[in-house]
Scaffold this motif. Structure first.
Motif, mmCIF file in Angstrom:
data_model
loop_
_atom_site.group_PDB
_atom_site.id
_atom_site.type_symbol
_atom_site.label_atom_id
_atom_site.label_comp_id
_atom_site.label_asym_id
_atom_site.label_seq_id
_atom_site.Cartn_x
_atom_site.Cartn_y
_atom_site.Cartn_z
ATOM 1 N N VAL A 1 -5.624 -5.603 -1.288
ATOM 2 C CA VAL A 1 -5.282 -4.234 -1.665
ATOM 3 C C VAL A 1 -5.722 -4.053 -3.111
ATOM 4 C CG1 VAL A 1 -3.412 -2.619 -2.173
ATOM 5 C CG2 VAL A 1 -3.343 -3.977 -0.079
ATOM 6 N N THR A 2 -6.372 -2.938 -3.393
ATOM 7 C CA THR A 2 -6.786 -2.632 -4.758
ATOM 8 C C THR A 2 -6.197 -1.294 -5.166
ATOM 9 O OG1 THR A 2 -8.872 -3.803 -4.418
ATOM 10 C CG2 THR A 2 -8.746 -2.336 -6.314
ATOM 11 N N PHE A 3 -5.587 -1.265 -6.348
ATOM 12 C CA PHE A 3 -5.067 -0.030 -6.922
ATOM 13 C C PHE A 3 -5.891 0.322 -8.153
ATOM 14 C CE2 PHE A 3 -0.852 -1.545 -5.122
ATOM 15 C CZ PHE A 3 -0.842 -0.623 -4.084
ATOM 16 N N GLU B 1 -10.341 1.605 -1.418
ATOM 17 C CA GLU B 1 -10.791 0.813 -0.268
ATOM 18 C C GLU B 1 -10.805 -0.672 -0.602
ATOM 19 O OE1 GLU B 1 -14.568 0.564 2.829
ATOM 20 O OE2 GLU B 1 -14.487 2.107 1.278
ATOM 21 N N SER B 2 -10.291 -1.478 0.329
ATOM 22 C CA SER B 2 -10.213 -2.918 0.126
ATOM 23 C C SER B 2 -10.667 -3.638 1.386
ATOM 24 C CB SER B 2 -8.776 -3.335 -0.224
ATOM 25 O OG SER B 2 -8.301 -2.632 -1.346
ATOM 26 N N THR C 1 0.822 -1.208 0.000
ATOM 27 C CA THR C 1 0.000 0.000 0.000
ATOM 28 C C THR C 1 0.860 1.264 0.000
ATOM 29 O OG1 THR C 1 -1.715 -1.191 1.228
ATOM 30 C CG2 THR C 1 -1.860 1.206 1.205
ATOM 31 N N PRO D 1 2.629 2.076 -4.213
ATOM 32 C CA PRO D 1 1.812 1.683 -5.371
ATOM 33 C C PRO D 1 2.577 1.874 -6.678
ATOM 34 C CG PRO D 1 1.135 3.835 -4.560
ATOM 35 C CD PRO D 1 2.116 3.301 -3.565
ATOM 36 N N THR E 1 -7.724 -1.727 -13.033
ATOM 37 C CA THR E 1 -7.867 -2.022 -11.610
ATOM 38 C C THR E 1 -6.979 -3.211 -11.274
ATOM 39 O OG1 THR E 1 -10.159 -1.238 -11.591
ATOM 40 C CG2 THR E 1 -9.456 -2.629 -9.752
ATOM 41 N N TYR F 1 -0.929 4.854 -10.129
ATOM 42 C CA TYR F 1 -2.039 4.149 -9.483
ATOM 43 C C TYR F 1 -2.247 4.703 -8.077
ATOM 44 C CZ TYR F 1 -1.623 0.592 -13.157
ATOM 45 O OH TYR F 1 -1.574 -0.060 -14.363
ATOM 46 N N ARG F 2 -3.471 4.577 -7.603
ATOM 47 C CA ARG F 2 -3.773 4.994 -6.236
ATOM 48 C C ARG F 2 -4.514 3.864 -5.526
ATOM 49 N NH1 ARG F 2 -7.881 6.797 -9.377
ATOM 50 N NH2 ARG F 2 -10.004 6.637 -8.536
ATOM 51 N N PRO F 3 -4.251 3.675 -4.240
ATOM 52 C CA PRO F 3 -4.980 2.641 -3.501
ATOM 53 C C PRO F 3 -6.425 3.063 -3.269
ATOM 54 C CG PRO F 3 -3.495 3.839 -2.039
ATOM 55 C CD PRO F 3 -3.224 4.343 -3.420
#
Length: 223
Positions: free
Chosen positions: A165-167, A159-160, A148, A151, A173, A155-157
């Motif tokens: 972790v999702t970017f 909510e996961s 996190t 990244p 995505t 890309y930006r993190p």
């Protein structure tokens, strides 16, 4: 996927081809992930009940997997169906490999206790393209914090859920799902949706390798 979800990622779907198996660790416990000839995925305890040989060393034959040691053959429910040394024996129902619920979502194989509803994974995309798996000598929490904090460029993190972790990038995505191998080791399974061009996946794979190298260097310096 809820914060308390029992579903744990154990492999990239693309890494388990039909008719193959692979061993892995989940919270220090050995598991076998295998795919039958119809494409269905299975996750079991990685031990034959006979002599304890790893089932991941065995052979997938159709919708059965056979132990390497003595060839005991098990169906998709984990039940032993055939013992080569006693071909006419009606195998007792007690000879069974412990199994887990298994499903696939977002290009990843997931496991949970038997009977767990896979609908808990419904917030994840049904399919995704594979980037790679990354194996780190870090606890799951430390691995996710490290990811996190660094990244991929552009890309930006977002909510996961727990263990994820999702970017978000430009039409891309990235999902990173953490598998707790044991107290100090984690596997990160990375997939991508949206613009899944070869160039995007290559750049993300290079980012992952660079991140691993930097984390390993930090560990070496600390030692």
């Amino acid at each position: 996927m809820t914060s308390a979800s029992p579903w744990i990622p154990v492999a990239l779907s693309a890494d388990i081809e039909a008719g193959t198996s692979a061993g892995t660790l989940v919270n220090g416990e050995e598991r076998v992930v295998w795919r039958d000839d119809k494409g269905a995925i299975h996750v079991w305890e990685d031990r034959c009940p006979h002599r304890g040989m790893r089932m991941s060393f065995g052979f997938v034959r159709g919708d059965h997997i056979a132990c390497l040691y003595h060839g005991w053959r098990y169906d998709t429910g984990g039940q032993c169906r055939y013992i080569p040394a006693h071909p006419d024996l009606e195998v007792p129902q007690t000879i069974k490999v412990p199994t887990f619920a298994a499903t696939e979502r977002a290009g990843i194989v997931w496991m949970a206790p038997e009977g767990t509803d896979p609908a808990e994974l419904s917030t994840l995309p049904e399919t995704a393209e594979v980037v790679r798996s990354l194996f780190l000598d870090l606890s799951t929490n430390a691995a996710l914090l490290a990811v996190t904090a660094a990244p991929p460029e552009g890309y930006r993190p977002v909510e996961s859920g727990t263990g994820l972790v999702t970017f978000q990038g430009n039409d891309v995505t990235v999902l990173i799902a953490a598998q707790p191998r044991d107290a100090g080791r984690t596997a990160l399974h990375i997939t991508v949706t949206g613009n899944t061009s070869a160039a995007i996946r290559r750049d993300l794979a290079l980012w992952a390798i660079d991140l691993r190298n930097r984390l390993e260097a930090q560990t070496t310096e600390a030692a």
